[in-house]
Motif scaffolding. Structure first.
Motif, PDB file in Angstrom:
ATOM      1  N   UNK A 257       0.872  -1.167   0.000  1.00 48.72           N
ATOM      2  CA  UNK A 257       0.000   0.000   0.000  1.00 48.72           C
ATOM      3  C   UNK A 257       0.916   1.227   0.000  1.00 48.72           C
ATOM      4  N   UNK A 258       0.774   2.073  -1.002  1.00 52.17           N
ATOM      5  CA  UNK A 258       1.618   3.256  -1.107  1.00 52.17           C
ATOM      6  C   UNK A 258       0.767   4.495  -0.833  1.00 52.17           C
ATOM      7  N   UNK A 259       1.132   5.233   0.218  1.00 52.37           N
ATOM      8  CA  UNK A 259       0.475   6.492   0.556  1.00 52.37           C
ATOM      9  C   UNK A 259       1.307   7.638  -0.033  1.00 52.37           C
ATOM     10  N   UNK A 260       0.643   8.498  -0.765  1.00 50.14           N
ATOM     11  CA  UNK A 260       1.348   9.608  -1.418  1.00 50.14           C
ATOM     12  C   UNK A 260       0.743  10.931  -0.982  1.00 50.14           C
ATOM     13  N   UNK A 261       1.579  11.826  -0.471  1.00 47.17           N
ATOM     14  CA  UNK A 261       1.109  13.141  -0.021  1.00 47.17           C
ATOM     15  C   UNK A 261       0.830  14.033  -1.231  1.00 47.17           C
ATOM     16  N   UNK A 262      -0.420  14.480  -1.331  1.00 48.89           N
ATOM     17  CA  UNK A 262      -0.847  15.347  -2.426  1.00 48.89           C
ATOM     18  C   UNK A 262      -1.819  16.390  -1.885  1.00 48.89           C
ATOM     19  N   UNK A 263      -1.737  17.611  -2.382  1.00 43.73           N
ATOM     20  CA  UNK A 263      -2.768  18.587  -2.079  1.00 43.73           C
ATOM     21  C   UNK A 263      -4.106  18.056  -2.586  1.00 43.73           C
ATOM     22  N   UNK A 264      -5.168  18.327  -1.852  1.00 42.28           N
ATOM     23  CA  UNK A 264      -6.484  17.867  -2.280  1.00 42.28           C
ATOM     24  C   UNK A 264      -6.792  18.285  -3.719  1.00 42.28           C
ATOM     25  N   UNK A 265      -6.337  19.472  -4.080  1.00 44.38           N
ATOM     26  CA  UNK A 265      -6.635  19.991  -5.417  1.00 44.38           C
ATOM     27  C   UNK A 265      -6.052  19.117  -6.523  1.00 44.38           C
ATOM     28  N   UNK A 266      -5.087  18.275  -6.180  1.00 39.97           N
ATOM     29  CA  UNK A 266      -4.430  17.432  -7.187  1.00 39.97           C
ATOM     30  C   UNK A 266      -4.998  16.016  -7.233  1.00 39.97           C
ATOM     31  N   UNK A 267      -5.918  15.670  -6.334  1.00 35.26           N
ATOM     32  CA  UNK A 267      -6.379  14.283  -6.241  1.00 35.26           C
ATOM     33  C   UNK A 267      -7.111  13.821  -7.499  1.00 35.26           C
ATOM     34  N   UNK A 268      -7.991  14.656  -8.029  1.00 33.89           N
ATOM     35  CA  UNK A 268      -8.777  14.230  -9.187  1.00 33.89           C
ATOM     36  C   UNK A 268      -7.881  13.935 -10.385  1.00 33.89           C
ATOM     37  N   UNK A 269      -6.963  14.831 -10.700  1.00 32.54           N
ATOM     38  CA  UNK A 269      -6.054  14.597 -11.824  1.00 32.54           C
ATOM     39  C   UNK A 269      -5.181  13.381 -11.568  1.00 32.54           C
ATOM     40  N   UNK A 270      -4.736  13.215 -10.325  1.00 31.95           N
ATOM     41  CA  UNK A 270      -3.898  12.059 -10.002  1.00 31.95           C
ATOM     42  C   UNK A 270      -4.681  10.762 -10.201  1.00 31.95           C
ATOM     43  N   UNK A 271      -5.956  10.777  -9.836  1.00 30.00           N
ATOM     44  CA  UNK A 271      -6.784   9.583 -10.038  1.00 30.00           C
ATOM     45  C   UNK A 271      -6.970   9.307 -11.529  1.00 30.00           C
ATOM     46  N   UNK A 272      -7.307  10.339 -12.281  1.00 24.99           N
ATOM     47  CA  UNK A 272      -7.541  10.160 -13.711  1.00 24.99           C
ATOM     48  C   UNK A 272      -6.268   9.727 -14.443  1.00 24.99           C
ATOM     49  N   UNK A 273      -5.113  10.106 -13.881  1.00 21.91           N
ATOM     50  CA  UNK A 273      -3.821   9.695 -14.458  1.00 21.91           C
ATOM     51  C   UNK A 273      -3.347   8.351 -13.926  1.00 21.91           C
ATOM     52  N   UNK A 274      -4.213   7.701 -13.109  1.00 18.82           N
ATOM     53  CA  UNK A 274      -3.921   6.383 -12.533  1.00 18.82           C
ATOM     54  C   UNK A 274      -2.719   6.394 -11.582  1.00 18.82           C
ATOM     55  N   UNK A 275      -2.485   7.550 -10.950  1.00 21.68           N
ATOM     56  CA  UNK A 275      -1.418   7.660  -9.959  1.00 21.68           C
ATOM     57  C   UNK A 275      -1.905   7.242  -8.580  1.00 21.68           C
ATOM     58  N   UNK A 276      -3.227   7.317  -8.352  1.00 19.92           N
ATOM     59  CA  UNK A 276      -3.854   6.870  -7.113  1.00 19.92           C
ATOM     60  C   UNK A 276      -5.119   6.106  -7.482  1.00 19.92           C
ATOM     61  N   UNK A 277      -5.643   5.328  -6.527  1.00 23.01           N
ATOM     62  CA  UNK A 277      -6.770   4.439  -6.822  1.00 23.01           C
ATOM     63  C   UNK A 277      -8.082   4.859  -6.187  1.00 23.01           C
TER      64      UNK A 277
END
Length: 562
Positions: A257-277
């Motif tokens: 399980x990999x936890x990655x620190x991201x500003x909330x504002x970046x979560x949607x793009x990170x999800x769409x880019x398959x960087x988070x699940x």
């Protein structure tokens, strides 16, 4: 309870009736319909539940966290932040786990049984699983219970305890009939005894103030659960957990399980880019993008979750209770809830309690006149406090009434909008409000938890046991603010909450909590805004994870479908 960032948390309160998450239609910018949500009762969950036989062995789960973790000790003020608590509970023993209705049960991996064996004095005997061991090879024992108690009972002020609630009522911790039994004797009855020692921390990691206060800074010294931490990468802002090969229970399905620190504002793009699940989909702009993403479920659940605005009664003009009361009248809670809920598939409602959700047994609206939007009442209170209206400004001794609203730089657009809406509402009362953005990684540790703010907004969530709210409203002792970051309290509130914690009859306890709540409103401690539902975007092939409602996550069952 936990702090959920950057809008926050801890936990205390029982579940109850039904939270209605109403369905409503919405459309995407390109005209394509977005999934419609149905009503979800309180305690409901949507985790794509599957038996372990349907989950494949292996794979990585990538999860976002809102900031780098400064302190992993669940029992300090800083370590009580939501992401830190989640990771702590992943790798440390949780004696009890909550189900979808918020009812707690022994986790047999650690605790075979726990029962009250005497009521005079109240005595609890815990029978530990003999297989349970810490990562240093030592078995779980009464010494660990004793170390937690000594750190949190308030007698040794060198321990920077976030809360002493419940632990100050324990008179003795000792070995029971054998090495795997623990006997805990209370000096007074304590209704919520199941919330104590959970999670359990190792004596070797907390048995001195130095270890307790500093030994968990940016790392976890000893673990004792199905997962352990394999790496902390501050440069990449990731923390990786892997199954512990010495784990005695059911083998986890995930490899890591990999936890990655991201500003909330970046979560949607990170999800769409398959960087988070997974990503939160509660903001309208995020919901519209995430709901149409391929291979995505929108999972909706109901939890104990409130958004509020905190006032600091130890700073400047807010030292005057009349000014705090005026702010309660000048803030239009209904407008804030309506603005946040616009275009979402859920209904947001204001409510009138610091302890109960509206759908919860025991709830009553204790806001009285204090929770009503009333600019005339606000003006009269400010006049009485010496802040006279000159034109469109409130002035005293030649100075305009000016306050600041501390906001994390990692805040969502909705949180920024809320701050600006409050700014406009206070301006209508003649109050100037500045919005001060601070670094996301510093928001809690350098501002909120040390009382370095005038106004700020965060969330208290998952209050399974109401007595856990005591540190939020109790009077600070010296530099120890507990979780009462705004330092607004009274001896009367303390006495009522202490009595409520000792009251084992639920109806009588609820009455005391409501009496305390009315006094908290009168003190101008904070303004509850609305109850916040869970709306999550999750990979559709991820099983046993998502909107848990009132339940705890069980990461040994989380994994990818075959």
């Amino acid at each position: 309870m936990r702090q959920q960032t950057p809008t926050a948390a801890w936990a205390a309160a029982t579940a109850a009736a039904a939270l209605l998450v109403t369905g409503c239609g919405s459309s995407d910018d390109d005209g394509k319909p977005v999934a419609q949500q149905s009503a979800a009762p309180a305690g409901s969950q949507d985790i794509n539940a599957h038996p372990l036989s349907a989950v494949k062995q292996g794979g990585t789960l990538k999860l976002p966290i809102s900031q780098w973790i400064a302190d992993f000790n669940r029992y300090t003020a800083n370590g009580n932040q939501g992401d830190a608590a989640e990771i702590n509970e992943l790798v440390e023993p949780s004696l009890f786990s909550a189900d979808a209705k918020g009812e707690v049960h022994e986790d047999k991996n650690f605790l075979l049984s726990a029962e009250v064996t005497s009521t005079s004095p109240q005595t609890v005997v815990y029978k530990l699983n003999p297989k349970a061991k810490w990562s240093d090879g030592k078995p779980l024992s009464w010494r660990d219970f004793e170390a937690v108690w000594k750190a949190l009972n308030g007698t040794d002020k060198e321990y920077e305890a976030g809360s002493t609630a419940g632990y100050e009522l324990v008179g003795k911790v000792e070995q029971g009939a054998d090495a795997h039994q623990v006997k805990v004797t209370f000096t007074k009855p304590y209704a919520d005894w199941k919330r104590l020692f959970d999670p359990l921390l190792p004596a070797a990691g907390i048995d001195t103030p130095e270890k307790f206060n500093k030994g968990w800074t940016e790392q976890i010294p000893i673990t004792g659960a199905a997962f352990k931490i394999s790496s902390y990468d501050k440069t990449a802002q990731t923390i990786t957990a892997v199954p512990d090969p010495n784990w005695w229970g059911t083998k986890p399905k995930l490899d890591s399980i990999v936890f990655r620190a991201l500003d909330y504002s970046a979560w949607t793009d990170a999800y769409l880019n398959k960087e988070i699940d997974y990503a939160t989909a509660i903001l309208p702009e995020d919901y519209k993008r995430l709901a149409k993403a391929a291979g995505t479920d929108i999972r909706v659940g109901a939890r104990w979750d409130e958004v509020h605005i905190e006032f600091n009664g130890a700073k400047g003009p807010l030292k005057d209770v009349r000014v705090r009361q005026a702010l309660q009248h000048a803030i239009d809670r209904k407008s804030i809830a309506a603005a946040f809920g616009k275009d979402l598939p859920v209904e947001l409602k204001t409510y009138g309690s610091h302890f109960f959700m509206p759908n919860q047994a025991g709830y009553q609206d204790n806001s009285g006149s204090y929770g009503a939007y009333d600019l005339d009442a606000a003006g009269k209170l400010l006049d009485a406090a010496g802040w006279k209206l000159e034109g469109d400004k409130r002035v005293k001794d030649g100075k305009q009434l000016t306050l600041s609203y501390t906001l994390s730089s990692g805040s969502t657009s909705a949180q920024v909008d809320q701050a600006q809406l409050v700014q406009a509402q206070l301006a209508a009362a003649g109050i100037k409000l500045t919005i001060d953005k601070v670094p996301a990684n510093d928001y809690f540790s350098k501002y909120v938890t040390i009382g370095n703010f005038e106004l700020t907004s965060f969330r208290w969530v998952d209050q399974t046991f109401r007595s856990e709210a005591y540190p939020i409203y109790r009077q600070p002792e010296g530099k120890n603010l507990f979780q009462n970051y705004g330092s607004v309290g009274s001896p009367e509130v303390d006495a009522l909450l202490e009595k409520a914690a000792e009251t084992t009859d639920p109806a009588a306890a609820n009455k005391l909590y409501n009496e305390a709540d009315a006094k908290i409103w009168a003190l101008g401690h904070s303004v509850p805004l609305y109850q916040r539902p869970q709306v999550l975007a999750v990979r559709s092939t991820l099983a046993n994870y998502g909107a848990t409602g009132l339940a705890d996550d069980d990461y040994t069952k989380v994994g990818w479908l075959k």
